[in-house]
Scaffold this motif. Sequence first.
Motif, short mmCIF file in Angstrom:
data_model
loop_
_atom_site.label_atom_id
_atom_site.label_comp_id
_atom_site.label_asym_id
_atom_site.label_seq_id
_atom_site.Cartn_x
_atom_site.Cartn_y
_atom_site.Cartn_z
N GLY A 46 10.04 11.51 -2.65
CA GLY A 46 10.05 10.12 -2.22
C GLY A 46 10.74 9.93 -0.89
N ALA A 47 11.86 10.64 -0.68
CA ALA A 47 12.58 10.53 0.59
C ALA A 47 11.77 11.13 1.73
CB ALA A 47 13.94 11.23 0.48
N THR A 48 11.03 12.20 1.47
CA THR A 48 10.15 12.78 2.49
C THR A 48 9.09 11.77 2.92
OG1 THR A 48 10.47 15.00 1.59
CG2 THR A 48 8.55 14.67 2.97
N PHE A 49 8.48 11.11 1.95
CA PHE A 49 7.49 10.07 2.24
C PHE A 49 8.15 8.94 3.03
CE2 PHE A 49 5.34 6.12 1.30
CZ PHE A 49 3.99 6.44 1.37
N SER A 50 9.33 8.51 2.60
CA SER A 50 10.00 7.38 3.25
C SER A 50 10.38 7.71 4.70
CB SER A 50 11.26 7.00 2.46
OG SER A 50 12.01 6.02 3.12
N LYS A 108 0.83 -1.21 0.00
CA LYS A 108 0.00 0.00 0.00
C LYS A 108 0.87 1.26 0.00
CE LYS A 108 -4.14 -1.79 2.34
NZ LYS A 108 -4.99 -1.68 3.54
N ALA A 109 1.96 1.20 0.75
CA ALA A 109 2.86 2.35 0.79
C ALA A 109 3.45 2.63 -0.58
CB ALA A 109 3.98 2.11 1.81
N LEU A 166 -6.84 12.42 11.40
CA LEU A 166 -5.94 13.51 11.76
C LEU A 166 -5.00 13.85 10.60
CD1 LEU A 166 -5.18 15.44 14.01
CD2 LEU A 166 -3.56 13.74 14.85
N ALA A 167 -4.49 12.82 9.92
CA ALA A 167 -3.64 13.06 8.76
C ALA A 167 -4.42 13.76 7.66
CB ALA A 167 -3.07 11.75 8.25
N GLY A 168 -5.70 13.38 7.51
CA GLY A 168 -6.54 14.05 6.51
C GLY A 168 -6.72 15.52 6.82
N LEU A 169 -6.88 15.85 8.12
CA LEU A 169 -7.00 17.26 8.50
C LEU A 169 -5.70 18.01 8.19
CD1 LEU A 169 -8.85 16.91 11.93
CD2 LEU A 169 -9.79 17.74 9.76
N LEU A 170 -4.56 17.34 8.40
CA LEU A 170 -3.27 17.97 8.07
C LEU A 170 -3.16 18.22 6.57
CD1 LEU A 170 -0.49 18.93 9.01
CD2 LEU A 170 0.32 16.57 8.78
N ILE A 171 -3.61 17.25 5.77
CA ILE A 171 -3.58 17.41 4.31
C ILE A 171 -4.50 18.55 3.88
CG2 ILE A 171 -4.19 16.31 2.13
CD1 ILE A 171 -3.32 13.65 3.42
N LEU A 172 -5.69 18.62 4.46
CA LEU A 172 -6.62 19.71 4.12
C LEU A 172 -6.02 21.06 4.50
CD1 LEU A 172 -10.10 18.23 5.16
CD2 LEU A 172 -9.25 18.69 2.85
N SER A 173 -5.33 21.12 5.64
CA SER A 173 -4.71 22.40 6.02
C SER A 173 -3.59 22.76 5.05
CB SER A 173 -4.17 22.31 7.46
OG SER A 173 -3.06 21.43 7.52
N ALA A 174 -2.85 21.74 4.57
CA ALA A 174 -1.79 21.99 3.59
C ALA A 174 -2.37 22.57 2.31
CB ALA A 174 -1.03 20.71 3.29
N VAL A 175 -3.50 22.00 1.86
CA VAL A 175 -4.14 22.49 0.64
C VAL A 175 -4.70 23.89 0.87
CG1 VAL A 175 -6.02 22.10 -0.98
CG2 VAL A 175 -4.67 20.16 -0.15
N ALA A 176 -5.36 24.09 2.01
CA ALA A 176 -5.97 25.39 2.27
C ALA A 176 -4.93 26.49 2.43
CB ALA A 176 -6.83 25.30 3.54
N LEU A 177 -3.83 26.18 3.11
CA LEU A 177 -2.82 27.20 3.39
C LEU A 177 -1.88 27.45 2.22
CD1 LEU A 177 -1.93 26.11 7.03
CD2 LEU A 177 -3.19 28.16 6.37
N THR A 228 6.84 7.28 11.65
CA THR A 228 5.51 7.10 12.22
C THR A 228 4.94 5.70 12.02
OG1 THR A 228 4.39 7.83 10.19
CG2 THR A 228 5.04 9.54 11.76
N ARG A 229 5.42 5.01 11.00
CA ARG A 229 4.86 3.71 10.62
C ARG A 229 3.38 3.80 10.30
NH1 ARG A 229 8.49 0.56 8.49
NH2 ARG A 229 10.40 0.64 9.69
N ARG A 230 2.95 4.97 9.87
CA ARG A 230 1.57 5.18 9.47
C ARG A 230 1.55 5.75 8.05
NH1 ARG A 230 -2.39 5.07 13.48
NH2 ARG A 230 -1.61 3.69 15.13
N LEU A 231 0.86 5.04 7.18
CA LEU A 231 0.79 5.46 5.78
C LEU A 231 0.13 6.82 5.63
CD1 LEU A 231 1.22 4.76 2.82
CD2 LEU A 231 -0.93 3.49 2.86
N ALA A 232 -0.88 7.08 6.45
CA ALA A 232 -1.61 8.34 6.34
C ALA A 232 -0.70 9.53 6.63
CB ALA A 232 -2.81 8.34 7.29
N PHE A 233 0.14 9.42 7.66
CA PHE A 233 1.03 10.53 8.00
C PHE A 233 2.17 10.65 6.99
CE2 PHE A 233 -1.02 9.82 12.11
CZ PHE A 233 -1.41 11.11 12.40
#
Length: 660
Positions: free
Chosen positions: A99-103, A10-11, A388-399, A109-114
């Motif tokens: 890619g390195a940022t994602f990795s 999935k990652a 929570l990760a979704g809220l962070l993504i929405l804030s990234a898009v909004a800001l 975090t070991r969380r795909l969402a974050f």
Amino acid sequence: MEGRERKPRKALVALGLLLGAYTLLALVYLYRRDAIANIDFWYHISVGYRLAWGDPQSLVDGVYPLGYPLLLRVATQAGVDALRFGHLLSWAGGLLLLGATFSLTYQLTRRLAFAAAGALLLLFNVHFLTFATYEGNDMLAAGLQLAALATLWASTAPERPRLFSPPLLLLHGTLLGLAYLTRYTALILLPVSLLYLLVRYRPAPAGGPRSPRPLLRAGLLVFAPFMVVAGAQLVPAWQAYGNPFYNEQAKNVWFGIYGAGDWVNNWGKAPDDIRLAEVIAIDPERFFRHWWDELRRPFVSLRLWPLPLHVTWIIALPALALSRALLPSRRLLLLLSLLLPLAATALAWLAPRFLLVPLALAAVLTAWVAWRLHQSLPWNKRLSAALLAGLLILSAVALQGRSAYAWLSATPLSHPQEVNRLLRLAGMEEAAEVGTNDPYLHAADNVMRSRYQQTIYVDPAPESVEALLEHPAAAGWRYLVLDYHNGFGEYGHLREAFRQARSHLAPLSLSERRDIFCLRPCPGPAVAPLSLSFDNGMQLAGYRLAQTDEASALYLYWQAEEQIERSYKVSVRVVDPAGHTVAQVDSIPQSWSLPTTAWPVATPILDFYYWELEQDCAACTVALLVYEDLSQEPVLATAGAGNGDTEQRLGPVVELPSER
């Protein structure tokens, strides 16, 4: 076991989607852009073409290592357009950085969402988008460095601190070597990685063996590939200068303190081999004040993120330093990788292009803070990580969405192509024939993107037109392009003098923004001699016509048989086989600057016309009409007058035979 296998899959899918979205954005942005926007890019190209493997000194440039210039040389020699190849390298660097940022975020975090949230924070950042589509070594160097950091992180497992992965350490050292060949400042990550291995390695429990061999082996697995790859720069530097790490970064420091941003006049005031200690000794107080002011800027005045995200990543720094959720070695690695490049670059000056690695690490830390917040909340089991990760993504898009959209929709730089097209039709054969104070102008139809000669290097502030044109360095110029807005040098005070210097210059295009001239005699004798006498005293001795599928240009060679009392306009028209006018240019001669009433008798007047075509006009003809300015009354012409030929009375519209 099946769940563990599914998670990495999935990652990889999520990472593929992110990189695909980034690639699509880059393609949409670059599709309309075909002009060099980075002035340093020409220097990269010139460094590449100076390289000679038998001459160690030619392989060592104090400002840039040979890796990036060498890639440009290989590409252009293979016929690849330099600008598009530069875009490709920046895109590849962006892939590595994203890619390195994602990795890194995923490993933290070991969380795909974050992990997705951290990568999307970076993807929407306008500085990342700008330099991922900006020709130059900035993004490639940053991507290699962060990829090396992510590889080093993955090379050790928290549960087995004394066990290192040899393949990953070899890859880490190789990436560091490639980063050093791309930018000298990447060297700072080598001691960081070796220090990390030293802190990361723990001796065996009491009573067990304390052999240092695992640590030595790990250090060698990093250092050896680095030296092998970077050896292409280190060996010639040692041969030429006795210092394998020779560079002119201390001169950059001097310029950051004393140069005032004036590269033309101040860069050469410091010797190339000046040392950092010598720069400090000039004025220690000023040096440390400058260093401290620059080092504070990313935290105070130089905001790389919108304010909420800017505050978040700064809060993350002490949170990371104090966190017990990570091993001390990993905290040290992240902090040093972020702060040491800042401290080193602040010796000269800080700008977004130098802060791409800290920018990516800031995105990682912001996502990590969100994850730690989720972990610390008493109701975290009910508040899912994905939410929570979704809220962070929405804030990234909004800001950041508005600035990202402004970047995507910005008007492309187009005048280099327009000026180049005009000059080609006006007779320019080589970029070296053109002198200009516009640093962005170049031969846009050449794979080398050869830059026009810079008048500022000849004379940044000439006292007169003659002083500039009679300079020995201007001897090869056949054309002159002066920009009065974004050009370098001080030429505005001579604007009218350039326009009136008719014994030296003939105008090709005069506008509020820029003037284009050819140096007389230009472009030579008429290709098609004529003898047309107009009833108002104008005589056309010949013309020179040049055409492409996109545009056409026409030189008219006039002179006055007698003093002309009225002002007349010349209308140049392109007529298709059906008799329809598909293009037309009407003007007072010499781009509205020389009315016929000011023509000296029996003196050649060179008159230039240029027009762009919106359709294929292979079968079109070019016609000429002269008419009185006020009354619009056309003037008739007589062909063959004064040559002993039979005179032929012509209508008001005179067709010129064209050669394609």
